[in-house]
Each structure stands twice: as C-alpha cells, then as structure tokens.
Enzyme design. Structure first.
Site, PDB file in Angstrom:
ATOM      1  N   GLU A 121       0.839  -1.190   0.000  1.00 42.16           N
ATOM      2  CA  GLU A 121       0.000   0.000   0.000  1.00 42.16           C
ATOM      3  C   GLU A 121       0.876   1.243   0.000  1.00 42.16           C
ATOM      4  OE1 GLU A 121      -2.769  -0.289   3.223  1.00 42.16           O
ATOM      5  OE2 GLU A 121      -3.877  -1.920   2.294  1.00 42.16           O
ATOM      6  N   HIS A 240      -8.974  10.019   4.093  1.00 46.05           N
ATOM      7  CA  HIS A 240      -8.716   8.934   3.151  1.00 46.05           C
ATOM      8  C   HIS A 240      -9.033   9.445   1.759  1.00 46.05           C
ATOM      9  CE1 HIS A 240      -8.695   5.104   1.110  1.00 46.05           C
ATOM     10  NE2 HIS A 240      -8.211   4.547   2.212  1.00 46.05           N
ATOM     11  N   ARG A 286      -1.094   9.110   1.997  1.00 49.16           N
ATOM     12  CA  ARG A 286      -2.481   9.540   1.894  1.00 49.16           C
ATOM     13  C   ARG A 286      -2.671  11.052   1.901  1.00 49.16           C
ATOM     14  NH1 ARG A 286      -5.353   5.029   5.857  1.00 49.16           N
ATOM     15  NH2 ARG A 286      -5.303   3.334   4.342  1.00 49.16           N
ATOM     16  N   HIS A 347     -11.012  10.256   7.859  1.00 52.96           N
ATOM     17  CA  HIS A 347     -10.810   8.812   8.004  1.00 52.96           C
ATOM     18  C   HIS A 347     -10.157   8.398   9.315  1.00 52.96           C
ATOM     19  CE1 HIS A 347     -10.192   4.698   6.790  1.00 52.96           C
ATOM     20  NE2 HIS A 347      -8.874   4.806   6.858  1.00 52.96           N
ATOM     21  N   ARG A 382      -0.468   9.001   9.202  1.00 56.53           N
ATOM     22  CA  ARG A 382      -0.402   7.556   9.423  1.00 56.53           C
ATOM     23  C   ARG A 382      -0.136   6.828   8.112  1.00 56.53           C
ATOM     24  NH1 ARG A 382      -3.936   3.180   8.842  1.00 56.53           N
ATOM     25  NH2 ARG A 382      -5.651   4.534   8.200  1.00 56.53           N
TER      26      ARG A 382
END
Length: 538
Positions: A121, A240, A286, A347, A382
């Site tokens: 990811e 997100h 992100r 998110h 994060r």
C-alpha cells in the site's frame, strides 16, 4: 436522589474494536473484565478496515525498512522509539491474531508450500500487508468477538455510552470508575474498576464527510481531556483519498490496496494525474493523494475523481477485491470495466490521548490504546495498515503493564450517585440536530484538507458559541445518545482547532495556506489543561 446501579470489575475496557477486544482477551485469564460497547459488539471502525495489517513476514523485507517507511510517512515528527517498538512487535502480534483464528489470505510459493499473501500500500517500500481479501477488519473483529463471547471472565455491556471518568477526588490523578448510560434502559449507571482502558477509536464524525461509522465521535479523547489527560496532535486528521462517491454508497471506503495492485487515479476523461504531484505517483502517502484529489476537483469543478483498475484481469479483481466489486455492482458500477468515482473523506485521527510505551496516560490507572491514543507512531500522517497493528501491539503492552502492577493497593472510596433530580426530558431535540449539522459542516469547510488562519478563527468562534449552548442543555436535560455525542464532538472540534492554531507550518496532514512551509525544527503539539491558553476557552 435515587440509588444508581453500580457494577464492579478489575478492568473496564471502554471500546470493543481490535484494541479493546485484544486487551480483554489478554487479561481475561487473570481478572474480571467488563467491555463497554457503544453499539452492537461488531459495530466500529475495526470492522470497516479493508486493507490489512503491516508486519514484516517476507525475507526480502526488514524491520528497519518498516521503520524508515513509517518515519517518512510521518513527515518528521514520529517518535522513532515508538515506531521501532511497533515494527519489532508486529510479527508476534500478528501471530497472536493468527492463533486466535484470524484467516489471513495465503498462497502457494514456487515449492508448493503455503505462505501468507502480502500486498503493498501507499508509503510502503515492500509487500508487507497481511490481509483477509478486502475485508481484513471484519475478519479481525468477528474473530476476536467470537473469542470474547466464549470467555467466562469477560462481561459484555452492549449499547452503553461512557459519559465521564470518575476521579477519586478533584486533585488526585487516579480514577475509580466511569458513569455510563444504558441506552436500552435509558438510565445512567456506574462501573467501578481498578484499571480503566480507553479504546473508543477516533473522532472523524466531527466532519460532514467521513468513512467512519456513526460511533466514531471522539468519546474517549473528550472524556480523557475532561479528566485531565494530556492530548496531542489533534490537527493531524487523515482524510482517506478514496471513498466511493455515490448518493447511495453511505461511507463506503475504497481500499488503498487497489492502488497497491496497480489501480491509478484519473480525471473523468481517464487522464492520470498523480505523477504531477509526487514522484511516487499513485503510491504516495495519503495526505499527498487526498490533497491532489481535492486540488483537481476544485480546479476542474468536478464532484469527484476516478480510480481505475479495469486494465487488470477481471478474475484478479473479483478474487482480490470481492466486497468492493459486489458493492460497486450493486450501484451499477462494474469495476472490471469502468473506473470508480471517489472523493476524500475524514478517516483517521493521528492525534489523541498522550500515552507511553506501556499505553499509560497521564492519569495513574487510566490507559489508552488504538486510535484514541497518541503514541507517537504516526507523527503527522499515518502510513497505511499501521492502525490495526497499533491496536494489537499496544493492547499487549497495556496488558503486560497492568499485570505487573495488579497487586497495588486501590482505594474503595464512595462514588457519588448520578443526580437527575433537577433535570427534565428535553423539550426541543431539534437544538441538538441543528447544532450537530452546523458543527460538522463548518469543520469540513474551515478545518478540512486545506486551512487558513481566518478559517480556524471563524471555526473556533462558532465552536465556543455552540459549546455554551450544549453545556447549558447538558445541565438542564436528561442525557441522550445524540446529546452525549455532540458534547464530545464539540470538545474534539475545540482540540483540533486549538492544535491547528498552535502549528505555524504545513506538515503532513495539516496544510495551512498562511504557513505553507516546513519549520526546520518541529515536534508534536501537546496541550495540557493546566497550561493551555485561556483564550481558546478549553
């Protein structure tokens, strides 16, 4: 004043996601545990986590690489000791989940032996994401819930709201329980406990658009702040980048793992654009991706951007992303043939209640684990799939510390019963509904992906006015779910804006047009009730 129902336990776990249930299971062989669940046991953010959990299982990967990737994603203000602690304990934590029955996907290697299928990811330099198809959170939640339901020492209190922690006295740093609201009986009760752990998740419900379930209203952070805990980094709320954009989609998340498997973001005409914003393209962290989508939507005047994986084989897509495929098909979108409409949505809260490596807060016997906590792992952003990891790693650390201090003396002082003798049923619930919608809308407009000083000041003025109204409402009327959540969300909004005002730079998830550059030296934004600026009216 009528007598208040009182329950007793050794450990009160407020929250029933991956963090709370992991802790309950680690402690249940040693003591009496009560788990407080705000809704049904399986409802919470853990259930909706799609992507997976990061841990080093591949010989080509390394703990050092996991550490370096996390530090890079955190934009320079992660606590490196905490990052290394999480990375070093990741594999053992995942093996514990596996021993409990979590069905992570497996595949055969070249020799025909089974191994875990690892995906990649954004922000990760290697494939290190264990997953259960595209519904990892649901697999973790359901497995842990089954384990918890079978343990005789764990007592589940479903559909209970925690109201406030009960301190031994106003000046002491020890808590002896919590006031809770039984939603089924509509009555306030007391839970007395030797140890208390907050595992209530995040606070993204403070925004109008969010991927989170309804229960994510920052209750644990607000309760901890009112009790005197330190709070940190609330300005870093992760948006997100890819939530499904459709009037009937609700808050359905499109996992980052799609981009890990080759999906790319594009304009309505199919033109890719992420290469213009970051050399990592669609696998950028992100915060970068969310700002890029937001920028392109505003520049082109579009309601959404698109995520395209249709160039991959159909059977590959259906096998690896069955839930996303089914959800999109139910809305008339065939992801094997057409791109998915997506928008950013609030998110994940990277800030929260300040804790140490043992999950201890600044109150003596109160702990915090999971998204409710600020451990230092995430810094200013994060990295994908470090969230469920943090839940399990720090649940184990918390259990270890509680057990090491289990024999310490605990006071048995009286707890004041809940007094409803001077309150009445609400005469106009519309006040709650109106203020609720107003708060979430101006937080989205003024304290969202891109901020300015004027927007933050405007938001704080409105928050302070609404807080005055709700404090008066709370004093005069009986409690209700919506009132308790709005009370907590107003506290969360204050903390977010206050932290954002303190940061005179743009870093990670916090982007302020009035301070577009990075400071040479920076660190976490820690706020304390005893020293914080009175002008913020916290």
């Amino acid at each position: 004043m009528q007598n208040t129902v009182e329950h007793r336990c050794d450990l009160l776990v407020i929250g029933s996601g991956a963090a709370g249930l992991s802790l309950a299971l680690k402690m249940a062989d040693h003591c009496n545990v009560i788990v407080l669940s705000k809704s049904d046991l399986n409802e919470g953010s853990t259930r909706y986590a799609q992507g997976g959990i990061a841990a080093v299982f591949d010989d080509d990967d390394s703990i050092q690489s996991h550490v370096e990737d996390t530090l890079a994603a955190g934009a320079g203000i992660c606590d490196e000791n905490v990052v290394r602690f999480a990375a070093e304990n990741a594999k053992a934590s995942m093996q514990w989940l596996i021993s409990r029955g979590v069905p992570f996907d497996q595949e055969k290697d070249q020799d025909g032996n089974l191994r875990f299928h690892l995906t990649r990811e954004g922000g990760h330099s290697h494939r290190r994401i264990l997953h259960a198809a595209d519904a990892t959170g649901e697999a973790v939640q359901s497995t842990l819930a089954e384990n918890v339901a079978q343990h005789p020492s764990i007592h589940l209190f479903e559909r209970y709201n925690a109201i406030d922690l009960i301190k031994q006295n106003k000046t002491d740093k020890k808590c002896i329980g919590a006031y809770v609201w039984n939603r089924k009986k509509e009555q306030v009760e007391i839970i007395r406990s030797r140890f208390i752990t907050l595992a209530t998740g995040g606070a993204s419900k403070v925004y109008q658009y969010t991927s989170n379930p309804d229960v994510s209203s920052g209750d644990g952070i607000a309760m901890a702040w009112r009790a005197g805990c330190d709070i940190a980094n609330m300005e870093f709320n992760q948006f997100h980048p890819t939530c499904l954009f459709h009037p009937d989609a609700g808050n359905f998340l499109i996992t980052e793992a799609l981009r890990g498997e080759g999906a790319f973001l594009c304009h309505p005409d199919g033109t890719p654009f992420m290469h213009k914003f970051d050399e990592r393209g669609d696998l950028a962290p992100r915060d970068v991706v969310a700002r890029a989508i937001d920028f392109e939507m505003k520049r082109l005047g579009e309601d959404c951007m698109y995520l395209d994986i249709s160039h991959k084989p159909s059977d590959f897509i259906v096998k690896h992303f069955p839930n996303i495929y089914r959800k999109c098909r139910s809305l008339g979108i065939d992801i094997t043939r057409q791109p998915i409409p997506v928008v950013p949505a609030a998110h994940y809260s990277c800030g929260g209640v300040v804790t140490d490596l043992d999950a201890r807060t600044t109150l003596d016997n109160v702990y915090a684990i999971g998204e409710v906590a600020y451990t230092g792992l995430h810094g200013a952003n994060r990295m994908a799939s470090n969230s469920l990891l943090e839940c399990v790693v720090f649940a184990h650390a918390c259990a270890k510390h509680i057990l090491a201090n289990f024999d310490q003396d605990h006071s048995r002082c009286d707890i004041r019963p809940w007094d409803e003798s001077r309150v009445i049923d609400s005469d106009e619930a519309v006040i709650i509904q109106h203020n609720w919608h107003e708060l979430r809308l101006f937080m989205w407009d003024f304290v969202g992906i891109v901020r300015t000083n004027k927007r933050l000041e405007r938001a704080m003025r409105r928050i302070n006015l609404l807080k005055q109204e709700i404090d008066e409402y709370y004093s005069n009327f009986k409690v209700s779910n919506n009132m308790l959540e709005l009370r907590n969300l107003l506290c969360i909004a204050q903390l977010i804006v206050a932290c954002a005002m303190e940061r005179k730079e743009s870093r990670g998830l916090h982007y302020n047009l009035d301070y577009p550059d990075l400071l040479e030296k920076s660190g976490p934004t820690i706020i304390r009730k005893s020293t914080f600026k009175k002008s913020a009216e916290l």
